[in-house]
Design a protein around this motif. Structure first.
Motif, PDB file in Angstrom:
ATOM      1  N   GLY B 228      80.804 -31.677  39.221  1.00  0.00           N
ATOM      2  CA  GLY B 228      81.829 -31.049  39.950  1.00  0.00           C
ATOM      3  C   GLY B 228      82.371 -29.690  39.574  1.00  0.00           C
ATOM      4  N   GLY B 281      89.708 -36.657  51.321  1.00  0.00           N
ATOM      5  CA  GLY B 281      88.955 -37.118  50.135  1.00  0.00           C
ATOM      6  C   GLY B 281      88.910 -38.669  50.311  1.00  0.00           C
ATOM      7  N   GLY B 285      85.533 -40.512  50.695  1.00  0.00           N
ATOM      8  CA  GLY B 285      85.220 -40.956  49.580  1.00  0.00           C
ATOM      9  C   GLY B 285      84.904 -42.365  49.703  1.00  0.00           C
ATOM     10  N   ASP B 288      81.453 -42.934  49.329  1.00  0.00           N
ATOM     11  CA  ASP B 288      80.774 -42.172  48.339  1.00  0.00           C
ATOM     12  C   ASP B 288      80.406 -40.583  48.252  1.00  0.00           C
ATOM     13  OD1 ASP B 288      81.044 -44.667  46.754  1.00  0.00           O
ATOM     14  OD2 ASP B 288      78.938 -45.114  47.775  1.00  0.00           O
ATOM     15  N   LYS B 290      81.750 -36.802  47.977  1.00  0.00           N
ATOM     16  CA  LYS B 290      82.699 -36.112  47.565  1.00  0.00           C
ATOM     17  C   LYS B 290      83.094 -34.601  48.330  1.00  0.00           C
ATOM     18  CE  LYS B 290      84.042 -33.955  43.180  1.00  0.00           C
ATOM     19  NZ  LYS B 290      83.648 -33.413  41.828  1.00  0.00           N
ATOM     20  N   ARG B 292      83.847 -31.054  48.683  1.00  0.00           N
ATOM     21  CA  ARG B 292      84.075 -29.609  48.097  1.00  0.00           C
ATOM     22  C   ARG B 292      84.049 -28.513  49.070  1.00  0.00           C
ATOM     23  NH1 ARG B 292      80.759 -28.664  42.982  1.00  0.00           N
ATOM     24  NH2 ARG B 292      82.654 -27.439  42.910  1.00  0.00           N
ATOM     25  N   GLY B 294      87.708 -29.172  46.971  1.00  0.00           N
ATOM     26  CA  GLY B 294      88.710 -30.318  47.122  1.00  0.00           C
ATOM     27  C   GLY B 294      89.806 -29.790  48.203  1.00  0.00           C
TER      28      GLY B 294
END
Lengths: 106, 401
Positions: B228, B281, B285, B288, B290, B292, B294
């Motif tokens: 990341g 998130g 999450g 699985d 992520k 972006r 954040g």
């Protein structure tokens, strides 16, 4: 929103599939360069009211962002699709201005 | 399938990891029963097929409930009286005790019976004690173990011999046990419309989408490889800004429908909706994926990359639409997403104090290149991704799963 979206009728005139693919790649990178320049400009304008944590994060990310913009702007108009040369030159100018302002932050 | 589009340039992001709508994951590990490909995605008549699966049973929490009444009711000679009280909390009984205060001049005349809300009866006292006075004290009634405590309980006092009378002054019930916990989020999925999904849009549009997808895949791989760190969030935001919303074409017959639903018992829709908005998130999450850049919370109009690690790793660019009044969350795909579609979540009352989570997905493939990887396994992964997200909604509010 992307700044540049070439009409299909214009893209079709390129003829060969390989050229059309190259045009689309160029267009995507061009739009990314425009977006980088715009976001940089907004960052500079809003810097005074940017929270400290966001400022710190940006300053960490700045060198990578500048490097990316420079890489996108390094391509001369002659290297991109003939349908995008004018826009490429314009994007490079916008980036140059934004880049300078961006590096002045601190 | 013949393709007019070259996919020779690596990576080929959809050849082995075709897209979910708009994100995918791996098979669920929380499910006690997962849906097999045959259940949902293959076979002769895939359209409209439904499947159901559950999340794992949850452990219990010990808690108690009690109530007392003081009827001060006379017990006539050779007569029978009844008294009722209600326990209000839903508890599955582990231990139940009756505290009784009954005055009588001949205890041996009395038969006392307690009856549960479900109708089960246990004799508490049956004419023992001879000529002793009164019946006072606490009785542990193990015979009610496993019964639901909530509801109306009936105490019956019968004087079965002539000559003595008394008064039922008061009685109290105290139950301890486990709250009956939901063990099933009633997850269901339905596949319909065009199956398997196919590419839509003009040749030039598809060519464009394939090129953007390839570019995004390179960035996704760099991101995953650098955990990341690369590209920076600033660059990701710029990249997202350069993309256009890519909705399904008007060719409705070419649209695949993939719908999911589940239930969150005992949780208000507002709370479930807010959980998604406040914790993107966590929600993504769980599958699985992520998020972006954040973000702390979802915002209307916000653009995000949902990053799926793997080989190859994939970025799924999306735009968020929020409607707090209707408690709906829309996710629209952007240029470069393997799918062109919409993914709409709604959080509504289930009519039983809980939330019904409905997720309606409508999509087409964005290019022939995406079509190459869209097989039954890919659709199953998509199913599993959203099953994990729905399981997350459930376990979030029923911890311990």
């Amino acid at each position: 929103m992307p700044r540049v979206s070439t009409p299909e009728s214009e893209v079709a005139k390129l003829g060969a599939t390989a050229q059309i693919e190259a045009h689309h790649s160029d267009e995507a990178l061009l739009n990314e360069l425009f977006a980088l320049a715009e976001l940089s400009h907004e960052t500079v304008v809003g810097w005074a009211v940017t929270p400290a944590a966001a400022r710190k994060k940006f300053l960490v990310e700045r060198s990578a962002a500048v490097a990316r913009g420079d890489a996108l702007a390094a391509r001369s108009p002659e290297e991109v699709s003939p349908l995008l040369r004018g826009e490429q030159a314009k994007a490079c100018r916008e980036w140059a201005t934004a880049r300078e302002a961006l590096l002045g932050l601190g | 399938m013949p393709s007019r589009i070259s996919t020779a340039r690596p990576p080929a992001p959809v050849s082995s990891r075709p897209a979910p709508a708009p994100a995918e994951g791996r098979p669920s590990t929380r499910s006690t029963r997962t849906v097999s490909p045959a259940d949902t995605f293959s076979g002769a008549t895939p359209r409209g097929t439904t499947a159901r699966s559950t999340v794992a049973p949850l452990p219990s929490l010990t808690l108690g409930t009690s109530a007392q009444v003081s009827p001060n009711a006379a017990i006539p000679d050779r007569g029978t009286i009844t008294s009722r009280l209600s326990l209000n909390d839903a508890v599955t009984i582990d231990k139940l005790s009756l505290n009784l205060d009954l005055q009588h001049t001949w205890r041996g005349d009395l038969k006392v019976t307690l009856t549960s809300p479900s109708g089960k009866s246990v004799v508490v006292h049956n004419r023992t004690g001879g000529s002793a006075d009164d019946l006072k004290g606490t009785f542990d009634l193990s015979g009610f173990a496993g019964e639901p405590a909530k509801g109306e309980w009936t105490l019956t006092v019968a004087d079965e011999a002539r000559g003595d009378v008394g008064v039922l002054k008061s009685w109290k019930l105290s139950a301890t046990g486990a709250r009956p916990r939901p063990t099933d989020n009633e997850f269901r999925s339905t596949v319909g419309g065009m199956y398997p999904p196919v590419a839509a849009g003009s040749f030039f549009t598809q060519l464009k989408q394939a090129r953007i997808l390839t570019q995004l895949s390179l960035s996704a791989q760099a991101s995953v490889a650098s955990r990341g760190m690369t590209p920076s969030d600033f660059e990701v935001r710029a990249k997202l800004r350069s993309l256009d919303v890519m909705l399904p074409t008007q060719e409705a017959t070419r649209t695949t429908r993939h719908d999911f639903s589940s239930r969150i018992e005992g949780v208000a829709p507002e709370k479930a909706y807010e959980h998604f908005v406040q914790n993107p998130g966590q929600v993504f999450g769980a599958a699985d994926l992520k998020v972006r850049p954040g973000v702390g919370r979802l915002e209307h109009g916000q653009r995000l990359m949902l990053e799926a690690p793997g080989s190859p790793s994939v970025w799924f660019p999306v735009e968020v639409r929020l409607d707090p009044a209707q408690r709906t969350i829309g996710i629209l795909t952007l240029d470069g997403h393997p799918l062109r579609g919409t993914n709409d979540f709604s959080f509504t009352s289930d009519g039983r104090g809980g939330t019904r989570v409905e997720q309606l997905t409508r999509y087409q493939l964005s290019s022939k290149a995406a079509e190459l990887g869209m097989d039954a396994a890919a659709l199953r992964r998509q199913h599993d991704t959203w099953q994990k997200v729905h399981a997350h909604f459930f376990t979030q509010f029923h911890p311990g799963a």
